[in-house]
Design an enzyme around this catalytic site. Structure first.
Site, PDB file in Angstrom:
ATOM      1  N   SER A 133      39.801  15.643 -44.068  1.00 13.53           N
ATOM      2  CA  SER A 133      38.637  16.595 -44.257  1.00 13.53           C
ATOM      3  C   SER A 133      39.047  17.983 -43.557  1.00 13.53           C
ATOM      4  CB  SER A 133      37.361  16.108 -43.194  1.00 13.53           C
ATOM      5  OG  SER A 133      37.040  15.069 -43.880  1.00 13.53           O
ATOM      6  N   HIS A 137      36.360  17.446 -49.552  1.00 10.77           N
ATOM      7  CA  HIS A 137      37.638  16.904 -50.217  1.00 10.77           C
ATOM      8  C   HIS A 137      37.716  17.618 -51.502  1.00 10.77           C
ATOM      9  CE1 HIS A 137      38.306  13.966 -47.101  1.00 10.77           C
ATOM     10  NE2 HIS A 137      36.992  13.734 -47.117  1.00 10.77           N
ATOM     11  N   HIS A 164      38.061   6.906 -50.733  1.00 11.47           N
ATOM     12  CA  HIS A 164      37.624   6.309 -49.601  1.00 11.47           C
ATOM     13  C   HIS A 164      37.266   4.984 -50.102  1.00 11.47           C
ATOM     14  CE1 HIS A 164      37.860  10.263 -47.794  1.00 11.47           C
ATOM     15  NE2 HIS A 164      38.259   9.514 -46.728  1.00 11.47           N
ATOM     16  N   TYR A 199      34.862   3.318 -48.873  1.00 10.56           N
ATOM     17  CA  TYR A 199      33.119   3.658 -48.639  1.00 10.56           C
ATOM     18  C   TYR A 199      32.493   4.000 -49.859  1.00 10.56           C
ATOM     19  CZ  TYR A 199      33.870   8.410 -46.820  1.00 10.56           C
ATOM     20  OH  TYR A 199      34.257   9.887 -46.755  1.00 10.56           O
ATOM     21  N   GLU A 200      33.325   4.652 -50.650  1.00 17.74           N
ATOM     22  CA  GLU A 200      32.571   5.227 -52.079  1.00 17.74           C
ATOM     23  C   GLU A 200      32.680   4.083 -52.889  1.00 17.74           C
ATOM     24  OE1 GLU A 200      34.663   9.306 -52.911  1.00 17.74           O
ATOM     25  OE2 GLU A 200      35.953   8.843 -51.464  1.00 17.74           O
ATOM     26  N   ALA A 226      40.465  13.078 -40.189  1.00 20.08           N
ATOM     27  CA  ALA A 226      39.388  13.703 -39.172  1.00 20.08           C
ATOM     28  C   ALA A 226      38.991  12.365 -38.520  1.00 20.08           C
ATOM     29  CB  ALA A 226      38.059  14.318 -39.721  1.00 20.08           C
ATOM     30  N   MET A 268      37.809   6.560 -41.294  1.00 18.49           N
ATOM     31  CA  MET A 268      37.301   5.612 -42.135  1.00 18.49           C
ATOM     32  C   MET A 268      38.470   5.723 -43.283  1.00 18.49           C
ATOM     33  SD  MET A 268      33.390   6.636 -42.630  1.00 18.49           S
ATOM     34  CE  MET A 268      32.258   6.788 -41.169  1.00 18.49           C
ATOM     35  N   SER A 269      39.633   6.069 -42.908  1.00 22.99           N
ATOM     36  CA  SER A 269      40.554   6.161 -44.125  1.00 22.99           C
ATOM     37  C   SER A 269      42.000   5.688 -43.204  1.00 22.99           C
ATOM     38  CB  SER A 269      40.764   7.587 -44.376  1.00 22.99           C
ATOM     39  OG  SER A 269      41.309   8.499 -43.165  1.00 22.99           O
ATOM     40  N   ASN A 322      34.897  14.788 -33.341  1.00 22.26           N
ATOM     41  CA  ASN A 322      33.583  14.486 -32.414  1.00 22.26           C
ATOM     42  C   ASN A 322      33.853  13.468 -31.387  1.00 22.26           C
ATOM     43  OD1 ASN A 322      33.537  12.981 -35.462  1.00 22.26           O
ATOM     44  ND2 ASN A 322      32.679  11.694 -33.839  1.00 22.26           N
ATOM     45  N   HIS A 335      28.290  14.540 -40.556  1.00 17.18           N
ATOM     46  CA  HIS A 335      29.399  14.808 -41.480  1.00 17.18           C
ATOM     47  C   HIS A 335      29.532  16.588 -41.164  1.00 17.18           C
ATOM     48  CE1 HIS A 335      32.603  14.451 -43.997  1.00 17.18           C
ATOM     49  NE2 HIS A 335      32.024  15.403 -44.924  1.00 17.18           N
TER      50      HIS A 335
END
Ligand code: HPA
Length: 285
Positions: free
Chosen positions: A40, A71, A93, A95-96, A123, A221-222, A245, A257
């Protein structure tokens, strides 16, 4: 550039799909020595490459297209110093809804193109009290908590062993080198374990307390599936997280996000300096 679609009968195995992508791609680009996966906010980094050859993901057979905003979706091969670098700007990802094979398709392609090391960037939320937004963290190890593994299914013996060793998932020499370059550049790099979760919801405070107990310093998440696939293929891996964060429950602010992208943008100059130094570093291998 012509758009190739896989057609009505895509090859039946992961190995055949990768071979088809490789056969198409290899003649079109210079042979890379180092791979970079840009997380990201870092997609712009590919613009730093000299004599770039750019290939949209959509042109590469079977390459998944990332959906999340922030992205891109382009492979860029060019030089940084004396090193030929292949950058993946944008990643798919899990999650997609992408299967693990798709999530790691790009990095497997880098491995088969001949890179001997890949630097994965992402990130992440910071779990340690010292990890304020904007800090960069060198990944020392990971916790794969996605419930997924790209090596499930028939092993491709040509790629690597059925049960690959993961004790040196993140290469000790490359980690030390990143630390050294960080010191030279005056960057206050942190080190620690990255916990990779499936997402897409952010964690609950209770989950973050659990991860803290497990020794995680950053959460995202990656990355973890890519690391597994690359180690299977014998490629050395380094990883750097941009802490965007405080992890859930560590501050009163809700996670968002847009905030993640804003912080990633703010840090991108520091991040870019580290990446340039790492890629051009003659001591890299
Ligand atoms: N959790 C998970 N993934 C993330 C975070 C987070 O706090 N920040 C950026 N990616």
């Amino acid at each position: 550039m012509t758009i190739l679609s896989p057609g009505p009968n895509p090859p039946p195995t992961p190995a055949a799909r990768l071979a088809e992508a490789l056969d198409w791609l290899a003649p079109r680009i210079p042979r890379p020595q180092l791979g970079l996966v840009l997380g990201s906010g870092l997609g712009h980094f590919a613009a730093r490459l000299e004599d770039p050859v750019r290939v949209p993901y959509a042109d590469i057979p079977h390459m998944p297209l990332p959906a999340v905003s922030g992205h891109g979706g382009e492979l860029c091969v060019g030089r940084l110093g004396k090193t030929t670098v292949a950058c993946l700007s944008g990643r798919a990802h899990a999650y997609e809804g992408h299967a693990p094979e798709k999530v790691v398709f790009g990095v497997r392609l880098l491995a088969r193109l001949g890179v001997d090391a890949v630097l994965l960037t992402n990130a992440a939320g910071g779990i340690g009290d010292d990890l304020a937004p904007g800090r960069l963290l060198v990944i020392d190890d990971h916790l794969n908590l996605t419930g997924l593994n790209p090596l499930v299914g028939a092993n491709v013996d040509e790629w690597g062993p059925r049960f690959p060793d993961m004790t040196q998932a993140y290469d000790a020499e490359l980690r030390a080198r990143l630390g050294e370059l960080g010191r030279q550049l005056g960057l206050d790099l942190a080190h620690g374990t990255y916990a990779g979760l499936l997402g897409p919801s952010y964690e609950t405070p209770a989950e973050i307390r659990m991860l803290e107990t497990l020794g995680a310093r950053a959460v995202g998440m990656s990355t973890v599936l890519e690391t597994i696939a690359l180690r299977h293929l014998g490629v050395r891996v380094a990883g750097v997280s941009c802490i965007t964060n405080l992890a859930a429950g560590k501050s009163h602010a809700p996670l968002d996000h847009d905030e993640v992208k804003l912080v990633a943008d703010r840090v991108r100059d520091d991040f870019s300096r580290l990446l340039v130094a790492f890629c051009s570093d003659p001591m890299r291998s």
